[in-house]
Design a protein around this motif. Structure first.
Motif, PDB file in Angstrom:
ATOM      1  N   VAL A   1       0.837  -1.202   0.000  1.00 34.34           N
ATOM      2  CA  VAL A   1       0.000   0.000   0.000  1.00 34.34           C
ATOM      3  C   VAL A   1       0.872   1.252   0.000  1.00 34.34           C
ATOM      4  O   VAL A   1       0.607   2.219  -0.724  1.00 34.34           O
ATOM      5  CB  VAL A   1      -0.954   0.008   1.211  1.00 34.34           C
ATOM      6  N   GLU A   2       1.930   1.226   0.796  1.00 35.37           N
ATOM      7  CA  GLU A   2       2.816   2.407   0.870  1.00 35.37           C
ATOM      8  C   GLU A   2       3.528   2.662  -0.462  1.00 35.37           C
ATOM      9  O   GLU A   2       3.834   3.810  -0.792  1.00 35.37           O
ATOM     10  CB  GLU A   2       3.814   2.215   2.008  1.00 35.37           C
ATOM     11  N   ARG A   3       3.757   1.605  -1.227  1.00 33.80           N
ATOM     12  CA  ARG A   3       4.439   1.770  -2.522  1.00 33.80           C
ATOM     13  C   ARG A   3       3.492   2.136  -3.654  1.00 33.80           C
ATOM     14  O   ARG A   3       3.817   2.942  -4.509  1.00 33.80           O
ATOM     15  CB  ARG A   3       5.186   0.472  -2.899  1.00 33.80           C
ATOM     16  N   GLN A   4       2.301   1.525  -3.648  1.00 27.45           N
ATOM     17  CA  GLN A   4       1.452   1.667  -4.830  1.00 27.45           C
ATOM     18  C   GLN A   4       0.021   2.096  -4.548  1.00 27.45           C
ATOM     19  O   GLN A   4      -0.798   2.188  -5.456  1.00 27.45           O
ATOM     20  CB  GLN A   4       1.441   0.352  -5.622  1.00 27.45           C
ATOM     21  N   GLY A   5      -0.306   2.347  -3.273  1.00 24.63           N
ATOM     22  CA  GLY A   5      -1.638   2.842  -2.944  1.00 24.63           C
ATOM     23  C   GLY A   5      -2.667   1.764  -2.680  1.00 24.63           C
ATOM     24  O   GLY A   5      -3.807   2.065  -2.325  1.00 24.63           O
ATOM     25  N   HIS A   6      -2.277   0.506  -2.820  1.00 29.37           N
ATOM     26  CA  HIS A   6      -3.197  -0.590  -2.529  1.00 29.37           C
ATOM     27  C   HIS A   6      -2.395  -1.877  -2.368  1.00 29.37           C
ATOM     28  O   HIS A   6      -1.239  -1.969  -2.789  1.00 29.37           O
ATOM     29  CB  HIS A   6      -4.234  -0.764  -3.646  1.00 29.37           C
ATOM     30  N   GLY A   7      -3.047  -2.885  -1.751  1.00 25.74           N
ATOM     31  CA  GLY A   7      -2.408  -4.175  -1.576  1.00 25.74           C
ATOM     32  C   GLY A   7      -3.055  -5.263  -2.388  1.00 25.74           C
ATOM     33  O   GLY A   7      -2.889  -6.447  -2.087  1.00 25.74           O
ATOM     34  N   VAL A   8      -3.814  -4.890  -3.435  1.00 30.72           N
ATOM     35  CA  VAL A   8      -4.498  -5.877  -4.266  1.00 30.72           C
ATOM     36  C   VAL A   8      -3.460  -6.696  -5.038  1.00 30.72           C
ATOM     37  O   VAL A   8      -2.595  -6.143  -5.716  1.00 30.72           O
ATOM     38  CB  VAL A   8      -5.475  -5.199  -5.246  1.00 30.72           C
ATOM     39  N   VAL A   9      -3.550  -8.014  -4.911  1.00 32.46           N
ATOM     40  CA  VAL A   9      -2.597  -8.893  -5.598  1.00 32.46           C
ATOM     41  C   VAL A   9      -3.287  -9.823  -6.592  1.00 32.46           C
ATOM     42  O   VAL A   9      -2.621 -10.625  -7.256  1.00 32.46           O
ATOM     43  CB  VAL A   9      -1.785  -9.736  -4.589  1.00 32.46           C
ATOM     44  N   GLY A  10      -4.589  -9.737  -6.714  1.00 29.82           N
ATOM     45  CA  GLY A  10      -5.282 -10.577  -7.673  1.00 29.82           C
ATOM     46  C   GLY A  10      -6.745 -10.216  -7.773  1.00 29.82           C
ATOM     47  O   GLY A  10      -7.265  -9.386  -7.019  1.00 29.82           O
ATOM     48  N   GLY A  11      -7.396 -10.845  -8.733  1.00 24.80           N
ATOM     49  CA  GLY A  11      -8.816 -10.623  -8.954  1.00 24.80           C
ATOM     50  C   GLY A  11      -9.232 -11.153 -10.300  1.00 24.80           C
ATOM     51  O   GLY A  11      -8.436 -11.757 -11.031  1.00 24.80           O
ATOM     52  N   GLU A  12     -10.487 -10.923 -10.617  1.00 26.26           N
ATOM     53  CA  GLU A  12     -11.003 -11.402 -11.891  1.00 26.26           C
ATOM     54  C   GLU A  12     -12.268 -10.646 -12.233  1.00 26.26           C
ATOM     55  O   GLU A  12     -12.893 -10.003 -11.381  1.00 26.26           O
ATOM     56  CB  GLU A  12     -11.295 -12.900 -11.824  1.00 26.26           C
TER      57      GLU A  12
END
Length: 386
Positions: free
Chosen positions: A299-310
């Motif tokens: 989150v601190e690097r890219q604004g979110h911690g999303v690592v997957g989805g569909e």
């Protein structure tokens, strides 16, 4: 179909992943830390991830907020307040919506109740799990019955709404013992109970112990009898099941969980959280990094911690709608199923299941699973979904 037509609600779920101890039956994303958690860091990360999610969802009106875990009652009230402020900064939050926090009955956590109420929490869900000390020890709980009852009393005094959980179908549990315990629970409950059968999940300590023959679970017939007894006792005492494992006085149903079961939309924020919402006309699934510190770094690097989805297909949406909605006593809207899937449910399969007394029509527009069908719900859903 517009987002409004596809969704009977828009919830925000925030996952606090830390626990004082890992329960042996738990397969949720929970972590024990032996050093104090940097709560300010995680509050800032929650806010940052919400801002990213707001850019994806667009302007929405929140219908419920749920702080789950893990053990959210390990948060300081100030941290809870910061989280709720971040929700309100990103979406419209009408006054009076349901704001639930999961809590344990330990004296330390119960001592924070007034602070949570002042921060904006108006409903607490207590993880009581059993009302006898022997089974509390077996379940790995850190509280005893006396602490649980004290926390229930304190919660009833502090919050407008209260729910608490119990786990049944425990090793050695008899019908008479469960009926007595359930009667006691109802006498202490305000307006909502969550009553779950114990299940053995892979990756848990109970899975290892059970495989090693350290305890024996109730057989299928006794489990079914315990379920039927649960339905009968709660209904007779004014807390009928509105969902397969949840019981409430009319009007006291969990509004946030109804967002899930009615196949609404929700944003999932925090380590290991899942979300499902409509973006650019399609229902999408998101899930985040599970390890708390790794999530915070992302989150601190890219604004979110999303690592997957569909992106879900129409058929996948319809299957999920069926799977969630048939858990409810109110059943599903057949027209909504057809709009999601592009086809109607098979009249022939419905007729067969109706002849077996496993499903029943509700007027001309809805279909529900009967109490007998709830015992074999997975098979009923699988049959209808073919």
């Amino acid at each position: 179909m517009s987002a409004e037509e596809r969704s009977p609600g828009f919830g925000v779920y925030v996952h606090w992943p830390f626990c004082a101890a890992k329960c042996p039956y738990c397969d949720f994303n929970s972590h024990v830390r032996h050093q104090p958690v940097d709560q300010a860091r995680f509050a800032a990360a929650f806010a940052a991830e919400m801002a990213t999610m707001r850019a994806r969802t667009g302007a929405r009106t929140v219908t419920s907020i749920f702080l789950g875990g893990g053990t959210p009652s390990l948060m300081e009230p100030g941290t809870v307040g910061a989280v709720l402020e971040a929700v309100a900064k990103n979406w419209t939050v009408p006054s009076g919506i349901e704001v639930t926090l999961e809590a344990n009955p330990s004296s330390v956590e119960a001592g924070r109740f007034r602070g949570y109420r002042d921060a904006g929490v108006n409903r607490v869900s207590l993880g009581v799990q059993a009302l006898n000390d022997r089974d509390l020890r077996f379940l790995g709980r850190l509280h005893d019955v006396e602490q649980a009852l004290h926390a229930i009393r304190l919660a009833r005094e502090t919050f407008p709404r209260l729910s608490f959980d119990l786990i049944y179908a425990r090793p050695g549990q008899t019908l008479d013992a469960w009926e007595s315990e359930l009667d006691a629970a109802i006498s202490h409950a305000a307006d909502h109970l969550s009553l779950y059968q114990l299940t053995i999940e892979e990756g848990t300590r109970f899975h290892l112990l059970h495989a090693a023959g350290k305890f024996v679970m109730p057989d299928a017939d006794l489990s079914a009898d315990l379920y039927r007894l649960t339905q009968e006792v709660t209904a007779a005492r004014g807390l009928p099941a509105y969902e397969i494992s949840n019981h409430a006085r009319p009007g006291a149903e969990s509004r946030h969980n109804l967002v899930y079961w009615r196949y609404g939309e929700y944003v999932g924020v925090g380590p290991g959280a899942h979300g499902r919402f409509v973006e650019d006309g399609q229902r999408i699934v998101t899930f985040t990094e599970k390890v708390p510190e790794a999530w915070a770094s992302l989150v601190e690097r890219q604004g979110h911690g999303v690592v997957g989805g569909e992106v879900l297909t129409r058929e996948e949406e319809a299957d999920e709608f069926l799977l969630m909605g048939l858990r409810l006593a109110e059943g599903i809207d057949l027209a909504r199923y057809e709009a999601l899937s592009g086809r109607a449910l098979s009249a022939r399969r419905i007729a067969v299941l109706q002849d077996e007394a496993l499903v029943a029509p509700v007027g001309n527009s809805r279909l529900r699973v009967t109490p007998a069908g709830m015992i074999v719900l997975d098979a009923v859903v699988a049959d209808l979904a073919r």
